[in-house]
Design an enzyme around this catalytic site. Structure first.
Site, mmCIF file in Angstrom:
data_model
loop_
_atom_site.group_PDB
_atom_site.id
_atom_site.type_symbol
_atom_site.label_atom_id
_atom_site.label_comp_id
_atom_site.label_asym_id
_atom_site.label_seq_id
_atom_site.Cartn_x
_atom_site.Cartn_y
_atom_site.Cartn_z
ATOM 1 N N HIS A 137 6.905 -24.034 18.742
ATOM 2 C CA HIS A 137 6.449 -23.181 17.629
ATOM 3 C C HIS A 137 5.137 -22.452 17.872
ATOM 4 C CE1 HIS A 137 9.699 -25.305 15.647
ATOM 5 N NE2 HIS A 137 9.675 -24.360 14.747
ATOM 6 N N ARG A 194 0.834 -1.216 0.000
ATOM 7 C CA ARG A 194 0.000 0.000 0.000
ATOM 8 C C ARG A 194 0.862 1.256 0.000
ATOM 9 N NH1 ARG A 194 -5.583 -1.819 2.929
ATOM 10 N NH2 ARG A 194 -6.026 -3.375 1.332
ATOM 11 N N SER A 206 16.790 -21.000 2.394
ATOM 12 C CA SER A 206 17.227 -21.541 1.104
ATOM 13 C C SER A 206 18.720 -21.876 1.085
ATOM 14 C CB SER A 206 16.928 -20.507 0.005
ATOM 15 O OG SER A 206 17.627 -20.819 -1.171
ATOM 16 N N ILE A 223 10.848 -13.433 15.756
ATOM 17 C CA ILE A 223 10.380 -13.381 17.145
ATOM 18 C C ILE A 223 11.546 -13.193 18.124
ATOM 19 C CG2 ILE A 223 8.313 -14.765 16.726
ATOM 20 C CD1 ILE A 223 9.834 -17.116 18.171
ATOM 21 N N ASP A 224 12.789 -13.391 17.640
ATOM 22 C CA ASP A 224 13.939 -13.431 18.558
ATOM 23 C C ASP A 224 14.373 -12.066 19.095
ATOM 24 O OD1 ASP A 224 13.972 -16.150 18.045
ATOM 25 O OD2 ASP A 224 15.490 -15.989 16.473
ATOM 26 N N ARG A 228 1.303 -21.857 35.638
ATOM 27 C CA ARG A 228 1.359 -21.426 37.053
ATOM 28 C C ARG A 228 0.177 -22.009 37.838
ATOM 29 N NH1 ARG A 228 5.270 -19.484 40.240
ATOM 30 N NH2 ARG A 228 5.724 -17.629 39.017
ATOM 31 N N GLY A 278 14.177 -18.232 20.933
ATOM 32 C CA GLY A 278 15.011 -17.033 20.955
ATOM 33 C C GLY A 278 16.367 -17.232 20.312
ATOM 34 N N ARG A 279 16.594 -18.448 19.850
ATOM 35 C CA ARG A 279 17.899 -18.816 19.265
ATOM 36 C C ARG A 279 19.020 -18.473 20.260
ATOM 37 N NH1 ARG A 279 18.769 -20.348 14.030
ATOM 38 N NH2 ARG A 279 16.784 -19.512 13.339
HETATM 39 O O1 F6P Z 1 14.437 -17.455 14.547
HETATM 40 C C1 F6P Z 1 13.167 -17.813 14.962
HETATM 41 C C2 F6P Z 1 13.149 -19.175 15.590
HETATM 42 O O2 F6P Z 1 11.833 -19.480 15.973
HETATM 43 C C3 F6P Z 1 14.119 -19.366 16.758
HETATM 44 O O3 F6P Z 1 13.625 -18.807 17.958
HETATM 45 C C4 F6P Z 1 14.271 -20.859 16.778
HETATM 46 O O4 F6P Z 1 15.498 -21.233 17.325
HETATM 47 C C5 F6P Z 1 14.209 -21.229 15.312
HETATM 48 O O5 F6P Z 1 13.568 -20.142 14.649
HETATM 49 C C6 F6P Z 1 13.471 -22.502 15.008
HETATM 50 O O6 F6P Z 1 13.578 -22.732 13.647
HETATM 51 P P1 F6P Z 1 12.753 -23.848 12.854
HETATM 52 O O7 F6P Z 1 11.342 -23.371 12.719
HETATM 53 O O8 F6P Z 1 13.454 -23.945 11.548
HETATM 54 O O9 F6P Z 1 12.828 -25.077 13.684
#
Ligand code: F6P
Length: 330
Positions: A254, A25, A73, A127-128, A155, A171-172
């Site tokens: 996930h 947009r 990729s 998300i990290d 909790r 969070g990697r």
């Molecule tokens: O980078 C986002 C993330 O969700 C990380 O927090 C996590 O380590 C990774 O991707 C998981 O990746 P995949 O979906 O390839 O298992």
């Protein structure tokens, strides 16, 4: 500038659709056409582009995931792959590329830029929240809210059974999700890569919690903390402490990547999407658009992936003080 391309790559993040919408947009406002590339860099290599118009992006601001699909990729890591991607962009007569993604996406973009001097703008979508040059990345706020919702539920049962729970969040290599969800979920301890805590200290903390008034204990573990998965850490605790703790493990996984984006993520994604288009129009290239102190900023793409973004000491102090484990040395 007549036409640009946009793609989403790497781990998806809630708010990516809101960003695609803002790119399309925003571009339409400036009279620019947009090609959406499906499945990230793989789509560039395979020539999988689709025209996006203002109407194709209706009704997506509230949707999680990405309408363009995402992928990591391996072929884009090769010179041949990147050459194919460049050939495709040239065949589309595209003047600039917007990549929405995280660390891996930007590293790929940097190589591409080096080889072909093609104008690329990165939009932080992960998300990290691990990218330098922006206070927040798209998807982080939603992921934290999802984690907090789960922590609240855990909790309840933890309290009823007077148990200890170890909750693993994503969070990697970064502890951002763990720290913020830990604070908001009232966790007793947060285990993150940025600060180390020995197994002995950890067990002492758990014993203190048990001897005190706490009827449940929640430990939030960042997946990249370094000790291993939550299951491995739980085994270590059990082994070292004997069987005194009734310990359970939950890995959120996930679910943190899905769901409708929060209002905060929708707004951030919208600002960054328009910011990317207007950045390209101003001749900016090889930068990431971000928000710092609530202002839209452009920073070097290389810095975004190579510099670390430390977690504020203030937040770390907050966790320690509010979990009640330490008192002021009067
Ligand atoms: O980078 C986002 C993330 O969700 C990380 O927090 C996590 O380590 C990774 O991707 C998981 O990746 P995949 O979906 O390839 O298992």
């Amino acid at each position: 500038m007549k036409r640009l391309a946009v793609l989403t790559s790497g781990g998806d993040a809630p708010g990516m659709n809101a960003c695609i919408r803002a790119v399309v947009r925003g571009a339409a406002y400036h009279g620019i056409e947009v090609m959406g590339i499906r499945r990230g860099y793989s789509g560039l290599i395979l020539g999988d582009g689709i025209p996006l118009t203002s109407s194709t992006v209706s009704n997506i601001i509230q949707r999680g995931g990405t309408i363009l699909k995402s992928a990591r990729s391996p072929e884009f890591r090769t010179v041949e792959g990147r050459q194919k991607a460049h050939d495709y962009l040239t065949s589309l007569a595209v003047d600039g590329l917007i990549v929405i993604g995280g660390n891996g996406t930007f590293k790929g973009a940097l190589q591409f830029v080096d080889e072909f001097s093609f104008p690329v703008i990165g939009v932080p979508g992960t998300i990290d929240n691990d990218l330098f040059g922006t206070d927040y990345t798209i998807g982080y706020d939603t992921a934290v809210n999802t984690a907090v919702e789960a922590i609240d539920k855990i909790r309840d049962t933890a309290d009823s059974h007077e148990r200890i729970f170890l909750i693993e969040v994503m969070g990697r290599d970064s502890g951002y999700i763990a720290v913020q969800s830990g604070i908001a979920g009232g966790a007793e301890r947060v285990l993150i890569p940025e600060t180390g805590v020995s197994a002995t200290e950890l067990i002492a903390g758990l014993q203190q919690g048990r001897n005190g008034s706490q009827s449940s204990v929640i430990l939030v573990l960042a997946e990249g903390e370094g000790r291993g998965t939550a299951t491995v850490v739980a085994e270590q605790i059990k082994k070292q402490s004997g069987t005194e703790f009734d310990l359970r493990v939950t890995t959120l996984g996930h679910i943190q990547r899905g769901g409708a984006p929060s209002a905060g993520d929708r707004i951030l994604a919208s600002r960054l999407g328009l910011g990317a288009v207007e950045g390209l129009l101003k001749g900016k290239k090889n930068v990431m658009v971000g928000v710092v102190n609530n202002l839209l900023v452009y920073s070097d793409l290389y810095e975004a992936v190579s510099r670390s973004k430390p977690i504020s000491e203030e937040l770390l102090r907050l966790v320690t003080i509010l979990n009640g484990s330490e008192s002021h040395p009067h």
